[in-house]
Design a protein around this motif. Structure first.
Motif, PDB file in Angstrom:
ATOM      1  N   THR A 614     100.651  -9.078 -16.029  1.00  0.00           N
ATOM      2  CA  THR A 614     100.659  -9.979 -17.190  1.00  0.00           C
ATOM      3  C   THR A 614     100.179  -9.282 -18.451  1.00  0.00           C
ATOM      4  OG1 THR A 614     100.224 -11.845 -15.691  1.00  0.00           O
ATOM      5  CG2 THR A 614      99.863 -12.205 -18.049  1.00  0.00           C
ATOM      6  N   GLN A 617     103.108  -7.293 -20.132  1.00  0.00           N
ATOM      7  CA  GLN A 617     104.429  -7.906 -20.354  1.00  0.00           C
ATOM      8  C   GLN A 617     104.769  -8.002 -21.846  1.00  0.00           C
ATOM      9  OE1 GLN A 617     105.022 -11.625 -18.292  1.00  0.00           O
ATOM     10  NE2 GLN A 617     104.417 -10.780 -16.293  1.00  0.00           N
ATOM     11  N   THR A 618     103.776  -8.191 -22.698  1.00  0.00           N
ATOM     12  CA  THR A 618     104.040  -8.318 -24.141  1.00  0.00           C
ATOM     13  C   THR A 618     104.410  -6.986 -24.785  1.00  0.00           C
ATOM     14  OG1 THR A 618     101.681  -8.061 -24.589  1.00  0.00           O
ATOM     15  CG2 THR A 618     102.516 -10.299 -24.336  1.00  0.00           C
ATOM     16  N   ARG A 619     104.226  -5.881 -24.065  1.00  0.00           N
ATOM     17  CA  ARG A 619     104.510  -4.562 -24.626  1.00  0.00           C
ATOM     18  C   ARG A 619     105.785  -3.936 -24.061  1.00  0.00           C
ATOM     19  NH1 ARG A 619      99.501  -0.820 -23.828  1.00  0.00           N
ATOM     20  NH2 ARG A 619     100.789   0.445 -25.249  1.00  0.00           N
ATOM     21  N   SER A 684     110.984 -13.777 -32.636  1.00  0.00           N
ATOM     22  CA  SER A 684     110.404 -14.229 -31.365  1.00  0.00           C
ATOM     23  C   SER A 684     111.436 -14.287 -30.256  1.00  0.00           C
ATOM     24  CB  SER A 684     109.776 -15.619 -31.552  1.00  0.00           C
ATOM     25  OG  SER A 684     110.747 -16.550 -31.967  1.00  0.00           O
ATOM     26  N   THR A 687     110.028 -13.685 -26.712  1.00  0.00           N
ATOM     27  CA  THR A 687     108.840 -14.398 -26.233  1.00  0.00           C
ATOM     28  C   THR A 687     109.235 -15.533 -25.321  1.00  0.00           C
ATOM     29  OG1 THR A 687     108.875 -15.782 -28.191  1.00  0.00           O
ATOM     30  CG2 THR A 687     107.547 -13.784 -28.280  1.00  0.00           C
TER      31      THR A 687
END
Length: 687
Positions: A614, A617-619, A684, A687
């Motif tokens: 987790t 995951q944003t990278r 976004s 996202t």
């Protein structure tokens, strides 16, 4: 040193360009204003010319109209006495400035001359006698002629009484004009003649017929039964100078000269160009704005500019950088005159506006250049500090480009390896069976040739040959060999076709394509990695294709996205197998496509690998971020995929993963690329 000079040159280039542009625009504006002033002056010149011509023509029309009115008066009366004529004309003449007199000349045949003289003497004209027209004042008795046109009535009488009895027919110009008036039945003007007072001018004649039939003489020739009798002519006469003086008395002729010629318009144009006649021979009168006076001297005409011009004068005004003039026509009772209008020598154009524009333009340009120079000095220090940062940024960009190129070469290497592996098997099939096929065919050909030689019945030699080559075995084996070769060639064709569909080298622009075809082409390229390996089983690929329409996209770039996602899924499954995390389940990749609505489709690619933590995951879509060991990945695959989906196709690229339960990538694409989204939606999209 040279580098510094070039740097300074670039720094001050803007100020130089602005200065040069400002000066150029100022000069252009000055010329524009000057030409505007010149055009305005030419328009005024043409307006003055038009007003002058209209006023001269109006005066001529009034003279013609008055003569016609008196003629109509005589035509409508049975007999007009001298007193009635005097009363009628005296009431009209005061309203027509410039017309010197009106009169009546009766047509008298030669045999009626004596009788007519006695008749007028009986009416009170005791000394009436028909005599030659002689402007010098010497009365000459008329000679023997067929017809006479003596002046019978004339007004104002107090001024022209001495001219009663003068014969107009004694002047050839007047006689021809009278005969023309009789022939066509309308007013006629003589050419320039010497009037009764010795001055040059024109005489207008209006024919008068008897009151029973007013038709012209031409109709008499056409119809001999027509009872038309020509009685005589009403005449009016005017001096050229008097006519001009009356016409221009209330006009503004400042800066304007004109010259009057007794020529038609086209003849005057020819005369001025010296191709036909000499204009000086037909000169009548001129007006000079310098002295504000009229003159009959042809030497006053300054026509060098026109005579030296290459353009043919016409009824329109002509202009150039050095000269301008107008030629206009004047018409009076079938007679055409021409008026040449020129600007006077003292006519000048006021150029203060153009000078003001030039001064203001140079002032504004100088101020702007000074401001730019001061501003440029202030920015030199800032630019010197930014130069080092720019060099560092350039190094970083070069590094990034090198990494991108490395990623491209890595993908290309995998592609070439897969193609080589897949092409190897069908080539082996073909090359392994070609020799057998050739041997079998050769034996058959030999047998056939021998059979044809011994035909129609088999010989022992043929039977021996059949047994030697085992013809039954060949008949059974040959179809198998051909089928094997066909399978190999078909597979080779599919691989080449898949390679072409994947690379899309022939589709560099947006086109409508089949997404499923691109997915299948990518899977074909990666087939060598999906198949079983010595250290792992075959990867299972499940497909759940929906009914998708053709979508608009960059097909080659979209296939690159599929390649990156499939390659990452295969890498993740291989790592899980090596770590022993997939002992209880088979490695699997699932593909699902669907149409969401009339504008969007989705493509879901999932694996049952270890999943993604987790915290990272944003990278996933950041450039250069990777979880692979050094030398195996560059971290640009998903970053490039993000740019292709979100920025180029205006779509969405989403990642859904749970550690230990696999990873799913969801691609959402517009069916038509004109679907637009807001900046926040693009920002976004992952996202």
């Amino acid at each position: 040193m040279v580098r510094q000079l070039l740097y300074l040159f670039n720094q001050y280039l803007a100020a130089g360009v602005v200065g040069l542009t400002g000066i150029t625009l100022s000069i252009i504006a000055t010329f524009v204003v000057y030409h505007w002033e010149l055009a305005k002056d030419r328009e005024q010149f043409q307006q003055q010319s038009t007003v002058l011509v209209n006023e001269l023509q109006r005066q001529l029309n009034s003279y013609t109209q008055l003569t016609r009115s008196v003629g109509s008066f005589l035509n409508s009366s049975e007999e007009v006495t001298r007193q009635e004529f005097q009363e009628f004309t005296s009431s009209l003449l005061p309203y027509y400035n410039g017309l010197l007199g009106l009169g009546w000349s009766k047509k008298v045949e030669n045999q009626e001359r004596s009788l007519y003289e006695q008749e007028l003497k009986a009416q009170g004209l005791i000394y009436f006698k028909i005599h030659e027209h002689n402007p010098r004042g010497n009365q000459v008795v008329a000679g023997d002629r067929r017809v006479y046109f003596p002046i019978t009535y004339i007004a104002p009488l107090y001024r022209w009484e001495d001219y009663i009895g003068w014969d107009a027919a004694s002047d050839i110009k007047r006689l021809l004009s009278i005969e023309e008036a009789e022939r066509i039945g309308v007013s006629i003007s003589t050419p320039l003649v010497e009037l009764e007072n010795g001055k040059p001018g024109f005489v207008l004649y209006y024919p008068v017929f008897d009151s029973n039939n007013l038709a012209p003489q031409s109709l008499k020739h056409e119809n001999p039964d027509t009872n038309t009798k020509f009685q005589g002519v009403v005449f009016g006469f005017y001096e050229v100078r008097t006519w001009i003086e009356k016409a221009i008395s209330n006009l503004n002729l400042n800066g304007l000269d004109f010259y009057l010629y007794s020529l038609a318009e086209d003849q005057l144009g020819s005369a001025l160009n010296k191709t036909a006649v000499n204009a000086t021979d037909y000169f009548l009168i001129a007006y000079k704005s310098d002295s504000q006076s009229l003159t009959e001297s042809p030497q006053v005409a300054n026509l060098e500019a026109i005579e030296n011009s290459t353009e043919q004068p016409s009824s329109l005004c002509r202009y150039s950088s050095e000269w301008e003039f107008c030629i206009r026509s004047l018409h009076t009772a079938q007679q055409e005159l021409s008026l040449l209008v020129l600007p006077s020598s003292n006519r000048s154009i006021s150029s203060w506006r153009s000078g003001t524009v030039l001064a203001l333009g140079l002032l504004v340009t100088g101020s702007l250049v000074m401001y730019l120079l001061i501003s440029q000095q202030a920015t030199l220090k800032i630019e010197s500090k930014n130069r080092e940062l720019e060099e560092l940024l350039q190094e970083l960009q070069q590094t990034q480009l090198q990494l991108v190129q490395t990623e491209k070469m890595s993908s290309l290497g995998r592609l070439v390896a897969g193609v080589a592996h897949e092409i190897n098997n069908p080539v082996s099939f073909i090359s392994g069976n070609v020799e057998y096929a050739r041997h079998h065919f050769q034996n058959l050909f030999d047998l056939l040739r021998l059979y044809q030689t011994e035909y129609p019945s088999p010989t022992p030699e043929i039977e021996a040959a059949i047994e030697d080559i085992d013809l039954d075995f060949i008949a059974e084996d040959l179809p198998k060999l051909l089928k094997s070769m066909k399978v190999g060639s078909e597979r080779l064709r599919e691989i080449v076709l898949s390679l072409r569909n994947f690379s899309r080298l022939d589709e560099s622009t947006v086109k409508e394509v089949d997404i499923h075809r691109g997915i299948e082409s990518t899977l074909m390229i990666l087939a060598h990695r999906i198949k079983s390996q010595p250290h792992r089983p075959e990867l299972q690929v499940t497909k759940d294709y929906g009914n998708l329409p053709l979508i608009e996209c960059y097909a080659g770039q979209l296939n690159q996205v599929f390649m990156n996602i499939f390659a990452n899924a295969i890498d993740a499954l291989e790592d899980s197998i090596q770590l022993g995390q997939l002992k209880e389940r088979s490695p699997m990749i699932s593909i699902k496509t669907a149409q969401v609505d009339t504008e969007w489709i989705t493509i879901q690619i999932a694996d049952n690998g270890p999943g993604i933590r987790t915290d990272i995951q944003t990278r996933l879509f950041d450039p250069f971020f990777t979880t692979k060991p050094v030398g195996k990945g560059t971290g640009l695959g998903l970053s490039i995929s993000y740019q292709i989906i979100c920025e180029k196709h205006k779509g969405y690229l989403l990642c859904s993963s749970e550690e230990g339960n696999g990873t799913e990538f969801i691609i959402k694409l517009p069916i038509a690329m004109q679907v637009q989204r807001s900046f926040d939606e693009v920002k976004s999209c992952s996202t």
